[in-house]
Structure formats: C-alpha cells, structure tokens
Write a protein that holds these residues in place. Structure first.
Motif, mmCIF file in Angstrom:
data_model
loop_
_atom_site.group_PDB
_atom_site.id
_atom_site.type_symbol
_atom_site.label_atom_id
_atom_site.label_comp_id
_atom_site.label_asym_id
_atom_site.label_seq_id
_atom_site.Cartn_x
_atom_site.Cartn_y
_atom_site.Cartn_z
ATOM 1 N N UNK A 140 34.431 43.358 40.224
ATOM 2 C CA UNK A 140 33.560 42.213 40.539
ATOM 3 C C UNK A 140 33.726 41.123 39.482
ATOM 4 N N UNK A 141 33.831 41.518 38.218
ATOM 5 C CA UNK A 141 34.027 40.534 37.144
ATOM 6 C C UNK A 141 35.358 39.810 37.322
ATOM 7 N N UNK A 154 38.417 34.786 39.340
ATOM 8 C CA UNK A 154 39.303 34.137 40.310
ATOM 9 C C UNK A 154 40.671 33.759 39.786
ATOM 10 N N UNK A 155 41.181 34.503 38.809
ATOM 11 C CA UNK A 155 42.501 34.234 38.235
ATOM 12 C C UNK A 155 43.448 35.365 38.642
ATOM 13 N N UNK A 156 44.581 34.999 39.266
ATOM 14 C CA UNK A 156 45.450 36.016 39.852
ATOM 15 C C UNK A 156 46.913 35.811 39.469
ATOM 16 N N UNK A 157 47.645 36.911 39.480
ATOM 17 C CA UNK A 157 49.068 36.894 39.157
ATOM 18 C C UNK A 157 49.894 36.525 40.387
ATOM 19 N N UNK A 166 39.235 43.363 43.899
ATOM 20 C CA UNK A 166 39.257 42.283 42.908
ATOM 21 C C UNK A 166 39.151 40.893 43.534
ATOM 22 N N UNK A 167 38.763 40.816 44.800
ATOM 23 C CA UNK A 167 38.382 39.535 45.390
ATOM 24 C C UNK A 167 39.388 38.865 46.306
ATOM 25 N N UNK A 195 31.730 45.410 45.770
ATOM 26 C CA UNK A 195 32.566 46.528 45.363
ATOM 27 C C UNK A 195 31.756 47.415 44.439
ATOM 28 N N UNK A 196 32.141 48.671 44.332
ATOM 29 C CA UNK A 196 31.418 49.606 43.472
ATOM 30 C C UNK A 196 31.759 49.413 42.001
#
Length: 292
Positions: free
Chosen positions: A167-168, A173-176, A131-132, A161-162
C-alpha cells in the motif's frame, strides 16, 4: 496478488521446520488472512520465514510462532509475516486481452448508460491491488475513454491489499520499466513523469484512487467499502480454500450494486464455488454479473 515465489531466500542455520510448527504457522495465517498453505508447500514456507528467524535471532520456528502471537510488536510482525507469505508480481495493463474484453463489454456500455441517466459517477473496487498497478491502470483507462469530459464525473477507485508495504508503494506511485513492460509509449508519455528512480504516476491519475490496507478475511472491514459498480479481484481467490473463496465472493456480491460486475483473473472461475453471479463469456475473458 499472488503467493509463493520459487526464488530461494538466503538461509540461516537453524532447526528445520517440523510438521507441528508447519501446522501451527499455516493454521495461524489461515485464521488471519484466509490463505491456505498446502502441506506440499511446507518447504516454501520454511524458506520464506528462515531469513526472518535470522533477523530476530530466533533459533526455531516454534520461537517465531510464539513471537508472532505474543511478541511486543505483534501487529507489526503480523504484517511482516503476511508480506513474507505473498509475492506481488504484477504490471500495468496486465492480461491485456482480458482488459480489452472488460473495456468493450462492461466499461464502455456502463459509462454510456450512466451518462444517459445523468448519474455520472462510478466506483470500482480493486481488491488485492498489490503495489497499485491495477487501480492505476483502471484510472488510466477511464481517462482514455472519457477524455476531457472526465472532469464532469465523480470517480472513485478503492484499492486494498493486506500488505502495508504494498500500500505504501502504491501510494508513492513510482514504478520501474519492468512494471510498464506491457504499457505503450503513448500511455507512458501521457500519464507518467520520468524520475531518477523510475516513472511517477501523474497526479490526475492518482486523485481518483483511495489506497487502504485491508484483510479480505475481515468481513466487518469489507462491509465498510462503498457500494461498487465493478469489483476487480484478480489472481487472489485461487490461493484460498473453498470456504474462504465463498466467503469473499459473497462479500463482493453484497458490495456490488444490481447489474454490477465482478472481474476475476483469467485463470480463475466461480465454477464449483457459487452460482449467484451470471457469467458473461466473451472470447478472451469471463465477467460475472450480479443480476438482482
């Protein structure tokens, strides 16, 4: 990227997964993505896919196998199948000790050498980026090391990534807070903006990264990746069988420039796979260098 969470999914009443169905499905995902599902993991595959049978109102895994191969939305279902088979547990600055070794033994000397040569450009490939978090971590590291001088550099991080869903998420670019559990408050304050839904990566960190879906079993697609000085592929090849491991490692070797580096997960090794790389052993991590 990692595979097979032990967390159970809600089950739907349907026929159990037979040995023949397991063989069909495990062979299919191997042919598709090179992912090996050992026989002893049969129950995990069954748990992961049973909820999908319920969503599609299918009565058996045989029906699902036919839907997967011949259904009207085959391509979309293949993506869902791969997402069901993968667990993307990661975080920013994961395996900090290994990253510290990488920074001091690989990245710092490489940046200094490139600067002295006047060729201030670097390409890093994050293969299996989930997830980036990993490519964003690498971009942050480069900003921290180069400071304001980064404006004079050409930097690209290719992140693949598969999973289309991963990828979306990475592009967003929003993370917990959980994703940032290994990240210092200073880094968070400098490179993230607090949003109602979490922490948003700063645009200056995003602009160096190109996110694309890719299958590491697709040799033709891998050949299109620009030549790299560094390849990161952490916690991925451990889930491949020996032939697939060798195939992927050979693709990384072909992609790397001479003297380039391959970084695997801290528990992964090229031992018994190939000897085409020169290991660089440091306390806290092993890096692999292409010598020719």
């Amino acid at each position: 990227m990692s595979f097979f969470s032990s967390q159970s999914l809600s089950l739907r009443k349907s026929a159990p997964l037979t040995d023949k169905e397991f063989d069909d499905l495990s062979t299919y995902i191997y042919e598709l993505a090179g992912i090996e599902i050992p026989k002893q993991r049969k129950y995990l595959l069954e748990n992961r896919l049973r909820s999908r049978l319920g969503e599609l109102k299918l009565n058996s895994f045989s029906d699902y196998y036919k839907y997967l191969k011949f259904g009207p939305n085959k391509q979309k279902e293949v993506e869902i199948f791969c997402e069901k088979m993968t667990t993307n547990e990661t975080s920013f600055f994961r395996d900090a000790k290994q990253l510290g070794v990488f920074r001091m033994a690989v990245l710092a000397p490489m940046l200094q050498k490139l600067k002295q040569s006047g060729k201030k450009q670097i390409h890093i490939w994050s293969a299996g980026c989930s997830s980036g978090e990993e490519p964003y971590t690498l971009s942050i590291m480069l900003h921290e090391m180069l400071k304001m001088s980064i404006m004079g550099w050409r930097i690209r991080i290719t992140a693949n990534d598969i999973s289309s869903a991963m990828i979306a998420k990475a592009k967003k670019g929003l993370y917990s807070e959980h994703s940032l559990r290994n990240t210092s408050k200073d880094i968070i304050n400098r490179y993230f903006t607090k949003e109602p839904g979490g922490y948003l990566v700063h645009p200056k960190i995003k602009k160096n990264i190109v996110f694309e879906k890719i299958n590491l079993n697709d040799t033709a697609a891998l050949k299109k990746i620009p030549k790299s000085q560094i390849v990161f592929c952490r916690n991925v090849i451990i889930y491949f069988d020996p032939p697939m491991k060798k195939k992927v490692i050979n693709s990384f070797y072909d992609n790397l420039v001479p003297q380039g580096y391959l970084v695997l997960g801290h528990s992964e090794s090229l031992h018994s796979i190939t000897n085409i790389f020169q290991p660089m052993r440091k306390p806290g991590g092993i890096m692999y260098q292409k010598m020719d």
